[in-house]
Design an enzyme around this catalytic site. Structure first.
Site, PDB file in Angstrom:
ATOM      1  N   CYS A   1       0.831  -1.206   0.000  1.00 21.73           N
ATOM      2  CA  CYS A   1       0.000   0.000   0.000  1.00 21.73           C
ATOM      3  C   CYS A   1       0.863   1.253   0.000  1.00 21.73           C
ATOM      4  O   CYS A   1       0.455   2.289  -0.542  1.00 21.73           O
ATOM      5  CB  CYS A   1      -0.946  -0.010   1.194  1.00 21.73           C
TER       6      CYS A   1
ATOM      7  N   HIS B   1      -1.964   1.182   7.376  1.00 17.12           N
ATOM      8  CA  HIS B   1      -2.295   1.169   5.949  1.00 17.12           C
ATOM      9  C   HIS B   1      -2.126   2.575   5.390  1.00 17.12           C
ATOM     10  O   HIS B   1      -2.434   3.575   6.060  1.00 17.12           O
ATOM     11  CB  HIS B   1      -3.739   0.684   5.756  1.00 17.12           C
TER      12      HIS B   1
END
Length: 981
Positions: free
Chosen positions: A352, A908
């Site tokens: 990510c 994330h």
């Protein structure tokens, strides 16, 4: 005629665009100049799609879809398929009746039921003769145009308008078509009124008949819609029996449907029946159809006689009136194209951080333009170079499918992992570290390209003596992201100023210390903290003072300013980095005015980058100056053209240069001797003759030359002798690509006592056949490695030994491959174990330090930083500028990379970017993309924002104005096109 319009989800299928997704919109019927069209509007906006209906409907099907709702499905002659769902049954039924009327040429009977049969007959009689002529011409020309590949749904509008002109030959066909019209008018006139009432009274029965016969009709259409066979049947009398047989089968099927349903069925041959007029589908229609087909051949031939001349004109007219978004080109519909543009990147496994950074970089329009639009010779760049992988993904990301995009992402990751191994696995990494590595690697690739790109003469300037045609490509990182800061060290005792300059791609700024009584601080405060003056211990060489003051000012501004907010603090107890969740206000605009001087250079203009994209010649004096002032390894940047330039570029180490050059020439002479040795082996003469080369060196007159002239002569001789060999060595390396222009691998593998200048020269000598040098080079190397005595063995024994060595090398290669595979599997297993341990550790850290992370939200812990102190006027001015950007050197927010999570070891990354083309904000969460408001970005990312991208206001306004003008021009063209239609 009052237009019919229905609303609901729409899906379109065609050969050009494929099948689109369901999209809310409407179907609208529009009649203009006796032509009926279907206009498809989407609720999301965009240019409507227009489909011709007159003589173009193949099938209409209505099916129930829920309570009191129906789905209407329309099939056109080119097998295009339009569906609209969730339509009220009453509206759908009215639309179906209208489409049936258009399909069977009963448009005015269906739209004006109040008129009597006599009135309808008069209208039809005055209009049918012209329509019959148009139908013959349209049918014949459609066959001709199908060979040119221009069968499109919307092409029929201007097409029939041109051919339907009475001045283009309709008078010639009036006689032939008039007979057919006279024969068919009575049946149509007598059936018009009861047919209308019959349709209204038997809707349910007809719907059932349509559902039962729809599949059968669809099976027959591909066979019937054969323009080539029908054209032959009309023009070649010997093939009439084929047409008669086909028409007989169709008529039998129609008679059977008439007996079962008792109503007028959907005629699959109505498209072909247009050339003979409207058929009488009574009990005796079979014989009538056969006589019409055979009897209409002469008129068909007459109509074909004058078609070849106007057909090209009609096609030209068609292209001018066509929708501007694609003339005769397959294009993606607006709805699906927009959906593809809003597709993110797949997560390859804890990647990510990479996806977020790439989305932010790709959203920088000036950065993308500099990378793609300056004509970089991509074939000269190695396949595994990051800049090539990066540009490939940038070009393909909006037009390729998800699997291709995933493969391109892997290649980008591998290109970075080849240089930075910490990104090779699937562990979580820091987004800022990835950004720094990516930018540095892109700059290195551009430097290699400019260094090794061979010189080419500029057209028209070959004879200029003072111009060296060297192409310089603009580095997108330097022109857009790099800036320069000048640090001024001022001695407090004597005032001595020592300036030092430093280049940055981004700034890492500290979080301001927030005290409870004070309101939350902003990124502007953190930036001002970075540039505030600070004291340090410094020994002044002039006065011996021990204290100095350091001031930081911008010397050159970037187009895009990247700010990295330090949200992590080191926890000594846990030996881990903790994330600081302190709230930081994200302003729309930043100002650098207080950190600039009168000498601060503005960002590179967009025009400057465009000019650099052209091949710009540099004068020899400029090249020499660049060689002398280059701070790092000047010898690698030399481009020798003449003895004069060589002498100017020499430095104080010219004696060492001379020694290295002589050693290089001797080695190259030995390599040339090996080539001669192979030739002698083929002639059974064993000695390796290198004496001529030595004598040439001895007789070159080196004794009477200066060092500069001697070096030039040696380099020239080395270049002349070694060009074929070096060219072959480059081609023989397994790690280089055939289309590669880089020579960096060769430079790294050379011995230290060799000068890398020659290997970086462009290959100007024509390369010989590689096959002719393969055995020579291998034999020469093998001879050196095994020290084979010259003349001691025969040719056969030497070749046998060579074969044995080659087999041994192949076996060793196989063993090495097997071992590498085992090591790779072990490494992957280790990475999986590390990932599991990291996940468990992150969960433990989350549970143990959750309260600590909440406490860190109150204070950043920067005791020595504290806060910026502004006057009331300055604070008010900064507050206004945060919304307006009126202060000089203001920058506008265009992207934010955020870290979602409470600790640095888990979480994330997402990216919010401003799309200048769409003039809207979007959130990229790996593969998911959603639209977001700018106010939401500023409020939702105040505790998670990690990396911020700000674009210079003047650059932003220029790009935005250019995009608005481009969109306005496109809308104007679309409006003009719709008016023409």
């Amino acid at each position: 005629m009052s237009p019919l319009k229905i609303h609901g989800p729409i899906r379109i299928r065609s050969m050009q665009t494929g099948i689109t997704k369901w999209k809310e919109g409407s179907f609208e019927i529009v009649e203009k100049e006796n032509k009926v069209s279907l206009v498809v509007h989407y609720n999301t906006g965009g240019i409507p799609r227009i489909f011709q209906l007159s003589h173009n409907i193949k099938n209409v099907v209505l099916r129930p879809s829920g309570a009191k709702q129906s789905r209407l499905m329309l099939t056109l002659q080119d097998n295009s398929f339009l569906s609209i769902d969730k339509v009220p049954s009453k509206d759908a039924e009215e639309m179906r009746l209208f489409l049936d009327a258009v399909h069977q040429n009963r448009l005015h009977a269906a739209m004006k039921p109040s008129q009597g049969s006599g009135s309808f007959g008069a209208i039809l009689g005055s209009r049918t003769s012209q329509k019959e002529t148009n139908r013959q011409l349209s049918y014949s020309d459609n066959q001709a145009s199908s060979k040119r590949g221009s069968l499109e749904t919307k092409d029929d509008i201007p097409f029939r308008k041109v051919l339907g002109n009475p001045g283009r030959g309709s008078i010639k066909t009036a006689t032939g078509s008039g007979i057919t019209v006279t024969r068919t008018i009575p049946s149509l006139t007598s059936a018009s009124t009861p047919l209308r009432s019959g349709l209204l009274e038997n809707r349910t029965e007809k719907r059932k008949r349509m559902l039962s016969s729809g599949s059968e009709l669809n099976e027959d259409y591909p066979k019937e819609n054969d323009s080539s066979s029908n054209n032959k049947a009309m023009t070649d009398p010997s093939r009439k029996y084929l047409t008669s047989s086909r028409e007989k089968q169709l008529s039998l099927k129609q008679s059977e449907e008439n007996r079962t349903s008792g109503l007028l069925p959907l005629q699959s041959s109505s498209f072909y029946g247009s050339r003979t007029g409207s058929k009488d589908y009574s009990s005796g229609s079979t014989n009538l159809d056969r006589t019409n087909v055979s009897g209409q051949t002469p008129s068909a031939k007459r109509s074909l006689g004058f078609l070849p001349q106007p057909a090209p004109l009609s096609v030209k007219k068609l292209r001018c009136n066509q929708d501007y978004t694609g003339w005769n080109k397959p294009r993606v519909p607006l709805s699906s194209h927009q959906q593809q543009q809003l597709q993110g990147f797949s997560n390859l496994g804890n990647t990510c951080y990479m996806n977020a950074i790439l989305q932010s970089l790709f959203s920088l329009q000036s950065f993308a333009n500099d990378l793609l639009k300056q004509g970089i010779p991509w074939k000269k760049i190695p396949l595994n170079a990051l800049i090539r992988r990066f540009a490939h993904l940038l070009v393909k990301k909006d037009i390729c499918n998800s699997e291709t995009k995933k493969d391109l992402l892997k290649k980008v990751k591998n290109a970075i992992s080849a240089t930075a191994e910490r990104f090779s696995g699937y562990m979580q990494n820091d987004a800022h570290e990835f950004l720094s590595q990516c930018l540095d690697q892109l700059k290195e690739d551009m430097e290699k390209l400019n260094k090794t790109w061979k010189t080419e003469p500029v057209p028209g300037e070959e004879n200029s003596p003072d111009i060296s045609a060297t192409r310089v490509y603009t580095c997108p990182v330097i022109t857009n992201l790099e800036f320069e800061v000048q640090h001024s060290i001022i001695c407090k005792a004597c005032g001595e100023i020592i300036p030092k300059r430093e280049q940055f791609n981004d700034l890492s700024i500290d979080l301001p210390r927030r005290k409870k009584p004070l309101p939350p601080r902003s990124i502007q405060d953190s930036l001002d903290l970075f540039f505030r003056a600070e004291e340090l211990e410094y020994s002044c060489e002039k006065c011996g003072g021990k204290c100095a003051l350091v001031r930081h000012k911008f010397n050159r501004l970037p187009r895009i300013l990247i700010l990295h907010l330090k949200r992590y603090s080191f926890n000594v107890t846990l030996s881990l980095n903790n994330k600081i969740g302190q709230q930081v206000i994200i302003p729309r605009y930043l100002t650098l005015s207080s950190h600039c001087t009168e000498n601060t250079k503005p960002p590179f203009t967009l025009g400057w980058s465009a000019h650099m994209a052209i091949s710009r010649p540099l004068k020899a004096s400029q090249m020499v100056n660049s060689c002398i002032t280059s701070p790092s390894t000047p010898s690698k940047n030399f481009t020798f053209k003449s003895k004069s330039s060589l002498a100017l570029c020499l430095d104080s180490d010219s004696e060492d240069e001379l020694k290295r050059s002589v050693a290089l020439s001797q080695r190259l002479c030995e390599m040339s001797g090996c080539e001669q040795q192979q030739d002698d082996l083929e002639k059974d003469s064993k000695p390796c003759r290198i004496e001529p080369d030595k004598s040439e060196l001895e007789n070159s007159g080196f004794d009477g030359m200066s060092e500069e002239e001697l070096l030039a002569a040696v380099l020239e001789m080395s270049k002349r002798e070694a060009s074929p060999t070096l060219s072959h060595e480059d081609d023989d390396k397994p790690t280089s690509s055939p289309d590669t222009g880089f020579a960096e691998d060769d430079i790294q593998e050379m011995p230290e006592n060799q000068d890398p200048v020659e290997t970086e020269k462009p290959k100007t000598v024509t390369e010989p056949d590689p096959a002719s040098f393969t055995e020579i080079t291998k034999d020469c190397d093998e001879n050196k490695e095994n020290k084979t005595p010259e003349g001691s063995q025969g040719e056969v024994d030497w070749l046998q030994q060579y074969d044995m060595e080659r087999e041994r090398e192949e076996q060793e290669l196989q063993q090495a491959l097997a071992q590498s595979l085992q090591e790779q599997e072990a490494w992957e297993q280790k990475e999986d174990d590390d990932l599991k341990r990291a996940t468990e550790l992150s969960l433990q850290e989350f549970n143990n330090s959750f309260l600590d992370s909440l406490g860190s939200d109150e204070d950043s812990g920067n005791e020595d930083v504290l806060d910026m102190e502004y006057t009331e006027a300055e604070a008010e001015e900064l507050k206004r500028n945060a919304e307006t950007g009126n202060l000089p050197h203001s920058y506008r927010l265009i992207s934010v990379v955020s870290h979602i999570g409470s600790t640095s070891s888990s979480g994330h990354y997402i990216s919010d970017v401003y799309d200048i083309k769409k003039q809207a904000w979007f959130t990229y969460n790996d593969l998911e993309v959603s639209k977001i408001q700018e106010a939401s970005v500023q409020s939702d990312r105040d505790r998670s924002g990690y990396i911020f991208f700000y674009m210079h206001k003047e650059i932003f306004d220029e790009l935005l104005e250019t995009e608005k003008n481009s969109q306005a021009l496109s809308m104007e063209v679309g409006k003009t096109t719709r008016q023409a239609l």
